[in-house]
Design a protein around this motif. Structure first.
Motif, PDB file in Angstrom:
ATOM      1  N   HIS A  64      -7.644  -0.066   0.813  1.00  0.00           N
ATOM      2  CA  HIS A  64      -7.055   0.749   1.869  1.00  0.00           C
ATOM      3  C   HIS A  64      -7.626   2.165   1.857  1.00  0.00           C
ATOM      4  O   HIS A  64      -8.067   2.662   2.889  1.00  0.00           O
ATOM      5  N   TYR A  65      -7.606   2.797   0.709  1.00  0.00           N
ATOM      6  CA  TYR A  65      -8.033   4.194   0.659  1.00  0.00           C
ATOM      7  C   TYR A  65      -9.544   4.373   0.818  1.00  0.00           C
ATOM      8  O   TYR A  65      -9.995   5.419   1.272  1.00  0.00           O
ATOM      9  N   ARG A  66     -10.312   3.349   0.502  1.00  0.00           N
ATOM     10  CA  ARG A  66     -11.766   3.435   0.705  1.00  0.00           C
ATOM     11  C   ARG A  66     -12.173   3.109   2.138  1.00  0.00           C
ATOM     12  O   ARG A  66     -13.178   3.620   2.626  1.00  0.00           O
ATOM     13  N   ASN A 111       4.587   0.834  -2.895  1.00  0.00           N
ATOM     14  CA  ASN A 111       4.399   0.604  -4.332  1.00  0.00           C
ATOM     15  C   ASN A 111       5.527  -0.234  -4.940  1.00  0.00           C
ATOM     16  O   ASN A 111       6.220   0.208  -5.850  1.00  0.00           O
ATOM     17  N   ILE A 163      -4.878  -1.680  -2.742  1.00  0.00           N
ATOM     18  CA  ILE A 163      -4.657  -0.241  -2.580  1.00  0.00           C
ATOM     19  C   ILE A 163      -5.994   0.499  -2.519  1.00  0.00           C
ATOM     20  O   ILE A 163      -6.199   1.357  -1.656  1.00  0.00           O
ATOM     21  N   ARG A 164      -6.913   0.150  -3.421  1.00  0.00           N
ATOM     22  CA  ARG A 164      -8.247   0.772  -3.387  1.00  0.00           C
ATOM     23  C   ARG A 164      -8.949   0.478  -2.062  1.00  0.00           C
ATOM     24  O   ARG A 164      -9.572   1.354  -1.466  1.00  0.00           O
ATOM     25  N   VAL A 166       0.825  -1.213   0.000  1.00  0.00           N
ATOM     26  CA  VAL A 166       0.000   0.000   0.000  1.00  0.00           C
ATOM     27  C   VAL A 166       0.860   1.263   0.000  1.00  0.00           C
ATOM     28  O   VAL A 166       0.583   2.201  -0.743  1.00  0.00           O
ATOM     29  N   PHE A 167       1.910   1.291   0.799  1.00  0.00           N
ATOM     30  CA  PHE A 167       2.657   2.530   0.999  1.00  0.00           C
ATOM     31  C   PHE A 167       3.964   2.642   0.220  1.00  0.00           C
ATOM     32  O   PHE A 167       4.483   3.742   0.056  1.00  0.00           O
ATOM     33  N   GLY A 170      -8.637   4.966   4.998  1.00  0.00           N
ATOM     34  CA  GLY A 170      -8.510   6.411   4.930  1.00  0.00           C
ATOM     35  C   GLY A 170      -7.310   6.837   4.113  1.00  0.00           C
ATOM     36  O   GLY A 170      -6.426   6.064   3.810  1.00  0.00           O
ATOM     37  N   LYS A 171      -7.331   8.086   3.748  1.00  0.00           N
ATOM     38  CA  LYS A 171      -6.246   8.650   2.956  1.00  0.00           C
ATOM     39  C   LYS A 171      -5.144   9.136   3.872  1.00  0.00           C
ATOM     40  O   LYS A 171      -5.384   9.559   4.977  1.00  0.00           O
ATOM     41  N   CYS A 172      -3.940   9.079   3.344  1.00  0.00           N
ATOM     42  CA  CYS A 172      -2.771   9.554   4.119  1.00  0.00           C
ATOM     43  C   CYS A 172      -2.761  11.058   4.148  1.00  0.00           C
ATOM     44  O   CYS A 172      -3.170  11.723   3.272  1.00  0.00           O
TER      45      CYS A 172
END
Length: 67
Positions: free
Chosen positions: A60-62, A20, A57-58, A17-18, A65-67
């Motif tokens: 995680h961000y959904r 890449n 990755i999707r 996720v972080f 939360g976003k970094c």
């Protein structure tokens, strides 16, 4: 779905996720074989109901939360 990941699965999750990276690079980073990384990814995919690194990755961000 079971979101409880093992400590190693969390480590693999975070790398993808972080950072890449490719499977090969993740394996080198945490000193595991590529097959073991794939196994951990498979476990993560099953627990989260996903099928690929882009979906991870999707997810995680959904959901996290976003970094």
């Amino acid at each position: 779905m079971n979101f409880e990941l093992t400590e190693r699965e969390k480590e693999v999750y975070n790398i993808f996720v972080f950072e890449n990276v490719r499977i090969k690079d993740a394996a080198k980073k945490i000193h595991l074989s590529e097959a073991t990384i794939r196994q951990h990814l498979g476990n993560i995919y099953s627990k989260l109901g996903i099928n690929s690194i882009p979906e991870l990755i999707r997810f995680h961000y959904r959901n996290i939360g976003k970094c």
